[in-house]
Design a protein around this motif. Structure first.
Motif, mmCIF file in Angstrom:
data_model
loop_
_atom_site.group_PDB
_atom_site.id
_atom_site.type_symbol
_atom_site.label_atom_id
_atom_site.label_comp_id
_atom_site.label_asym_id
_atom_site.label_seq_id
_atom_site.Cartn_x
_atom_site.Cartn_y
_atom_site.Cartn_z
ATOM 1 N N LYS A 19 95.320 -42.648 -28.641
ATOM 2 C CA LYS A 19 95.434 -43.015 -30.048
ATOM 3 C C LYS A 19 95.983 -44.435 -30.206
ATOM 4 N N ILE A 20 96.924 -44.827 -29.352
ATOM 5 C CA ILE A 20 97.485 -46.181 -29.409
ATOM 6 C C ILE A 20 96.384 -47.208 -29.161
ATOM 7 N N ILE A 21 95.582 -46.964 -28.128
ATOM 8 C CA ILE A 21 94.490 -47.890 -27.801
ATOM 9 C C ILE A 21 93.488 -47.978 -28.948
ATOM 10 N N GLN A 22 93.187 -46.818 -29.547
ATOM 11 C CA GLN A 22 92.240 -46.792 -30.662
ATOM 12 C C GLN A 22 92.762 -47.603 -31.847
ATOM 13 N N LYS A 23 94.062 -47.497 -32.128
ATOM 14 C CA LYS A 23 94.647 -48.220 -33.261
ATOM 15 C C LYS A 23 94.682 -49.728 -32.987
ATOM 16 N N LEU A 24 94.877 -50.116 -31.732
ATOM 17 C CA LEU A 24 94.950 -51.531 -31.387
ATOM 18 C C LEU A 24 93.576 -52.182 -31.340
ATOM 19 N N ASP A 25 92.562 -51.410 -30.978
ATOM 20 C CA ASP A 25 91.194 -51.919 -30.881
ATOM 21 C C ASP A 25 90.548 -51.884 -32.269
ATOM 22 N N VAL A 26 90.455 -53.034 -32.912
ATOM 23 C CA VAL A 26 89.990 -53.084 -34.304
ATOM 24 C C VAL A 26 88.518 -52.686 -34.441
ATOM 25 N N ASN A 27 87.752 -52.758 -33.362
ATOM 26 C CA ASN A 27 86.329 -52.405 -33.431
ATOM 27 C C ASN A 27 86.037 -51.000 -32.930
ATOM 28 N N ALA A 28 87.095 -50.250 -32.596
ATOM 29 C CA ALA A 28 86.895 -48.923 -32.006
ATOM 30 C C ALA A 28 86.156 -47.986 -32.956
ATOM 31 N N GLU A 29 86.573 -47.962 -34.225
ATOM 32 C CA GLU A 29 85.969 -47.038 -35.175
ATOM 33 C C GLU A 29 84.475 -47.335 -35.371
ATOM 34 N N LYS A 30 84.124 -48.600 -35.417
ATOM 35 C CA LYS A 30 82.724 -48.966 -35.619
ATOM 36 C C LYS A 30 81.868 -48.493 -34.451
ATOM 37 N N ARG A 31 82.362 -48.699 -33.231
ATOM 38 C CA ARG A 31 81.610 -48.272 -32.043
ATOM 39 C C ARG A 31 81.503 -46.751 -31.996
ATOM 40 N N GLN A 32 82.605 -46.067 -32.344
ATOM 41 C CA GLN A 32 82.588 -44.610 -32.344
ATOM 42 C C GLN A 32 81.593 -44.079 -33.368
ATOM 43 N N ALA A 33 81.571 -44.680 -34.548
ATOM 44 C CA ALA A 33 80.645 -44.240 -35.594
ATOM 45 C C ALA A 33 79.193 -44.373 -35.137
ATOM 46 N N GLU A 34 78.872 -45.470 -34.458
ATOM 47 C CA GLU A 34 77.509 -45.676 -33.974
ATOM 48 C C GLU A 34 77.126 -44.606 -32.968
ATOM 49 N N ALA A 35 78.076 -44.262 -32.088
ATOM 50 C CA ALA A 35 77.795 -43.254 -31.065
ATOM 51 C C ALA A 35 77.660 -41.866 -31.674
#
Length: 343
Positions: A19-35
């Motif tokens: 969760k920490i890595i996900q919060k720090l990675d500003v593009n994580a949500e966009k990549r996850q949504a695409e997948a």
């Protein structure tokens, strides 16, 4: 404990490295949504990774159904539970240990686990659609809702101001921070008395404040609490304000409901244990809810929407227990299977 990033609150309480890595990675949500949006339709999509969700996903997968599980945090409230002594056939275990076992059991089956994902909307247009916070939309023939519940707040002045600065909701997470100090537990139900007993072994003194005239906890817990020399129980106490010095808690004000007298107790910490609120705000208008916000279900776990089932603490099931949540999850999965074979 609270974590701040550049002066702003980053997280509060227990948090996983993922969760920490996900919060720090500003593009994580966009990549996850695409997948996620490219995933094939599910037969059964489970929302929530607590005991009910885990049981539902296992039972669905064992029926040979294409099963997915969306969880904001696998384990839910159980991850914050210390001692568990009423899980039948297991004399004693602890929350994190049980959560690890639940996840390991789910992974034994071909279940698509989508962790760190929050559901924000539910729709039905032929298939059931589940929208996630990152914008992805998942489709399924059936959905089993098991979003669980969260701790209820006191809603008194000072509670939010000193949240994370002495006001806490997880004795297991934050108890050690108050070693040798005086604390209060708000609530005299099982959760409150269990918290008091747990804290009594760490802190200097525990004061339990219960609104009602009598404690609601099981007799065996009350007996244990009263046998300990550093627990004081006050009934008919209405908490009115959390006080502090601007940076941390220094006490609590309460009113004696019987006499009307006002009192102040000097404390370093306050643990709020006054029940649960179902995590169903996002479901208003999508399925029928009770006046308390619980998902209304029938004996098969069916909600007001055909093909949408529910299980666990977020439903109208009367008793919020781990073993009951597991049973209701299995029941909902069997209900979903029965629904599909009849369509």
């Amino acid at each position: 404990p609270s974590v701040y990033l550049n002066g702003e609150l980053f997280s509060q309480g227990a948090i996983t490295l993922e969760k920490i890595i996900q919060k720090l990675d500003v593009n994580a949500e966009k990549r996850q949504a695409e997948a996620l949006k490219n995933k094939a339709d599910f037969d059964v999509l489970v929302v929530g990774g607590g005991p009910a969700g885990a049981a539902a996903s296992i039972y669905a997968a064992r029926k040979g159904l294409n099963t997915g599980i969306v969880a904001e945090r696998f384990g839910g409230q159980v991850a914050d539970t210390v001692g568990i002594e009423n899980f039948i056939s297991v004399q004693y275990t602890e929350g994190p240990k049980l959560v690890n076992s639940l996840e390991a059991h789910v992974r034994e089956y071909n279940v698509d686990i989508m962790n760190n994902q929050r559901a924000v909307a539910l729709r039905k247009d032929g298939k059931v659609q589940l929208e996630l916070q990152n914008g992805a939309v998942l489709n399924s023939k059936t959905v089993i809702l098991s979003p669980g519940a969260r701790w209820r707040e006191m809603n008194v002045p000072g509670e939010q101001e000193y949240r994370g600065k002495g006001v806490a909701y997880c004795p297991h997470c934050d108890g050690p921070l108050f070693k040798g100090k005086k604390v209060a537990v708000i609530g005299g139900g099982n959760s409150g008395i269990e918290a008091a007993i747990d804290l009594a072994g760490i802190v200097d003194h525990v004061t339990v404040l219960e609104f009602a005239a009598e404690l609601r906890a099981d007799a065996v817990l009350v007996k244990k609490a009263k046998s300990m020399g550093n627990i004081n129980i006050i009934t008919e106490a209405q908490s009115t304000e959390v006080t502090g010095d601007g940076s941390k808690v220094n006490g609590i004000n309460y009113t004696d409901r019987k006499t009307g007298d006002k009192h102040h107790i000097e404390l370093a910490g306050i643990f709020v244990q006054i029940g649960l609120v179902p995590n169903t705000e996002w479901l208003r208008g999508a399925v029928e809810l009770s006046p308390r916000g619980e998902i209304i279900v029938d004996e098969r776990g069916q909600t007001s929407v055909p093909g949408v089932f529910a299980a666990g603490d977020a439903t109208t099931a009367p008793y919020k227990q781990i073993i009951i949540a597991m049973g209701s999850g299995a029941n909902a999965a069997l209900g979903a299977f029965d629904y599909m074979i009849r369509q």
